[in-house]
Enzyme design. Structure first.
Site, PDB file in Angstrom:
ATOM      1  N   ASP A   1      52.513 -67.524 -75.236  1.00 19.40           N
ATOM      2  CA  ASP A   1      53.391 -66.869 -76.194  1.00 19.40           C
ATOM      3  C   ASP A   1      54.458 -66.122 -75.383  1.00 19.40           C
ATOM      4  OD1 ASP A   1      54.336 -65.907 -78.592  1.00 19.40           O
ATOM      5  OD2 ASP A   1      53.024 -64.168 -78.581  1.00 19.40           O
TER       6      ASP A   1
ATOM      7  N   ASP B   1      48.411 -62.934 -78.099  1.00 19.27           N
ATOM      8  CA  ASP B   1      47.835 -61.645 -78.484  1.00 19.27           C
ATOM      9  C   ASP B   1      46.467 -61.784 -79.128  1.00 19.27           C
ATOM     10  OD1 ASP B   1      48.354 -62.563 -81.031  1.00 19.27           O
ATOM     11  OD2 ASP B   1      49.973 -61.166 -81.435  1.00 19.27           O
TER      12      ASP B   1
ATOM     13  N   ASP C   1      48.123 -65.351 -83.204  1.00 17.56           N
ATOM     14  CA  ASP C   1      48.021 -66.738 -82.765  1.00 17.56           C
ATOM     15  C   ASP C   1      46.584 -67.249 -82.822  1.00 17.56           C
ATOM     16  OD1 ASP C   1      50.798 -67.072 -82.067  1.00 17.56           O
ATOM     17  OD2 ASP C   1      50.421 -65.716 -80.403  1.00 17.56           O
TER      18      ASP C   1
END
Length: 666
Positions: free
Chosen positions: A368, A560, A564
């Site tokens: 991410d 995180d 996600d």
């Protein structure tokens, strides 16, 4: 192998929660013996190891040494029955634990284990008059097992010691003063006081203006972390410089440290594929060895003339001794204990030994952007409005974003100041996944999000907005474009080195983000990432990871662990970044990096590779030596002395090799 008992495991913080765990309980002389799924027994009443009385083992070894000195040094050998009595005493002193375990297992019709194997081999040696060799086998085997047992216990204790640093008392404010109580008695909302040098016992919010804390036990970082009033403080931190007052926000058992400790405890019971294979292998291997020993003993009757039963029986005993799988069933889990402990010291929490193996196979790391490669600390750079004043635009943006926990929203609220929205009426706020927020602010419909949100509601906006590289929040009031706020994020200091190190490990890097493609491309270019995809909704991230998996890639996803969650679940290894602040992160991810450093991804991979390397070194060492000595024993070259020295020696070498993981620095 006589492993540590259940009581020791509890003290060491190791609780077996494996769903395949099978427990059988038998009461003998008011003792409970539990058999776990790798075939080892644990005595409930033992407190340090299975060997309760070390002096008995020491006495047995002394008797053996004295008898050998008399025999080989002074050519004095006691005659029967004196020699039988002396050696029998030494045998029982050194081997009563093994004999007892063999008896317990035999009652369950479990004859294919190392305890029964050693008992048969040594009693057989006595039966053919090889008293000294029988005692030597049992004594050296017991000494080796004691050392191995101590090593396992030490590894387990070291894992717990990494995190179980919670103090057993805390000063809490009651009746106008501070009284010292057990942390378990403190309730949320109460105020505790932490003096310089003391450890924080409970999670809470800092009431003092400022205080510095050592967070090494939680994050692996020795650098002091300065906290300001209102910031979160976690159990396990050490106050460095001033008396600090903290308002407790959770119970002792619900603290982040308790949850992390529980996770590390459970990790040792979640076995790797290598461990599971060795456990299955030992269960098949031992019966085969028994069968081969019988063949060695009786098959020569049909081929050798003259056939001497004592000679071939002795060779079969050698065969049994060297075949003991102790080096494998002890050193392998010990190696994984060491890997988990080493990772914990570096602020990386593996939820099981299996994930150490998974990390060695990773060939694509998907990341991410926000909070993983960038700081996730956004700052408002520019406010542009249309038909309304900038202050009014900011008020609308801050009001609706105050209902979100997204870092971008928090940046807008921080820039506006919480006081600016105190008198604002906020209703019907709705989050539109991957787009932004919709709500009613002072009776006006407000949209705040990315350009996809504007398109979704058919709201026209200036074309130049699409060309802006940085993150923006576009606002519409009552179906009309009202302006936008430009926000910038900062790339983490070690992000570039992380990508470089991953490339050196021949690992492909991919970045997925819901942010604009222009922003994603800019970050990707600066860091040297192989592939980067922006403008992704949650289902878009799942689609990209699915595509990589369909190509046969082994994937680690770093994010995180909350927003996600679908991608984390899909990846072979889900890694949560900065998991200290989030309960959900700890629950979701397979691996938790407790600070915000992406470089720990590389460290986790290297620890996995190192652990697997040492484990396989032990497997190869044990198997090669055993095959050689088995062949020598069957051929009459190796005696019981060589067999026991080879068995114990290999076990100790394997243990020492595994233990060194705990002493390494990454």
């Amino acid at each position: 192998m006589i492993e540590s008992n259940n009581n020791t495991d509890t003290q060491a913080g190791i609780q077996n929660t494996d769903p395949n765990y099978k427990e059988k309980t038998t009461t003998v002389q008011q003792k409970e013996v539990h058999s776990d799924d790798d075939g080892h027994d644990h005595n409930e009443n033992d407190t340090d190891s299975g060997w309760k009385s070390h002096w008995q083992l020491l006495l047995a070894v002394m008797i053996l040494v004295i008898m050998l000195i008399l025999e080989f040094g002074f050519k004095f050998v006691p005659t029967f029955p004196a020699d039988l009595i002396i050696f029998s005493a030494a045998y029982l002193l050194s081997g009563y634990n093994v004999l007892y375990m063999a008896y317990i297992k035999a009652k369950r019709f479990d004859f294919f284990n190392e305890f029964f194997l050693m008992s048969v081999a040594t009693i057989g040696a006595f039966a053919i008059g090889s008293y000294s060799e029988g005692v030597a086998v049992m004594a050296f085997y017991s000494v080796g097992e004691w050392f191995q047992d101590a090593a396992v216990n030490r590894a387990k204790r070291s894992i717990k010691a990494l995190l179980d640093i919670r103090p057993d008392q805390v000063a809490v404010q009651r009746d106008g003063g501070f009284v010292v109580v057990d942390p378990k008695e403190v309730k949320p909302g109460e105020i505790i006081q932490i003096k310089p040098g003391e450890k924080v016992a409970l999670d809470g919010e800092l009431l003092s203006e400022k205080a510095a804390f050592n967070t090494a036990a939680l994050t692996g970082e020795s650098k002091p972390d300065t906290k300001n009033k209102g910031e979160q403080i976690y159990a396990g931190m050490i106050n460095l410089n001033t008396v600090a007052q903290i308002k407790v926000t959770s119970l002792f058992q619900d603290s982040k440290l308790s949850k992390i400790l529980e996770m590390v405890q459970d990790a040792t019971s979640r076995k790797s594929q290598t461990q599971l294979f060795i456990s299955r292998f030992a269960k098949i291997y031992t019966p085969i060895v028994f069968a081969l020993a019988l063949v060695v003993c009786f098959a020569p009757y049909f081929f050798v003339n003259p056939y001497d039963f004592n000679v071939w029986f002795y060779r079969a005993l050698v065969f049994l001794v060297i075949s003991c799988p102790c080096a494998l069933v002890v050193s392998i889990p010990l190696g994984y204990f060491g890997g988990i402990g080493l990772a914990s010291r570096n602020g990386i929490l593996f939820k099981g030994s299996n994930f150490l193996d998974v990390m060695t196979e990773i060939n694509v790391v998907v990341m991410d952007k926000t909070g993983t490669l960038t700081e996730g600390i956004f700052k408002v750079q520019e406010i542009k409005s249309k038909d309304i004043k900038p202050e009014e635009l900011l008020k609308y943006a801050a009001a609706i974003e105050s209902q979100s926990t997204h870092p971008i929203g928090l940046a807008v609220v921080e820039h506006a100041g919480k006081d600016s929205i105190k008198s604002v009426k906020i209703t019907n706020v709705e989050e539109i996944s991957g787009h932004g927020l919709k709500g009613i602010i002072d009776d006006k419909e407000v949209l705040a999000g990315n350009t996809k949100l504007m398109k979704k509601f058919d709201i026209e906006y200036p074309a130049e907005i699409d060309a802006i590289v940085y993150t923006i929040v576009v606002l519409a009031v009552d179906k009309k474009y009202a302006g936008h706020i430009t926000i910038a994020d900062k790339i983490k200091e070690d992000a570039q080195k992380t990508i470089k190190d991953l490339h050196e490990l021949k690992i492909q890097t991919v970045m997925l983000s819901g942010d604009k493609q222009t922003v994603v491309d800019e970050v990707s270019k600066n860091l040297g990432i192989d592939n980067a995809y922006g403008d992704l909704l949650p289902e878009g991230k799942v689609e990209k990871v699915t595509m990589l998996k369909n190509e046969g890639k082994k994937i680690a996803f770093v994010g995180d662990g909350v927003n996600d969650a679908p991608v984390v679940a899909l990846a072979d290894a889900g890694i949560a970044m900065g998991g200290l602040g989030s309960d959900a992160t700890i629950e979701t991810a397979d691996i938790v990096i407790q600070n915000d450093q992406p470089s720990k991804i590389v460290t986790a991979i290297k620890i996995g590779k190192l652990t697997k390397k040492i484990v396989w070194q032990n497997i190869i060492l044990a198997m090669v030596v055993k095959v050689i000595v088995l062949a020598l024993g069957a051929g009459g070259v190796a005696t019981l002395w060589e067999a026991v020295i080879a068995d114990v020696g290999v076990s100790l070498l394997a243990i020492l090799n595994a233990v060194r993981i705990q002493r390494l620095k990454m």
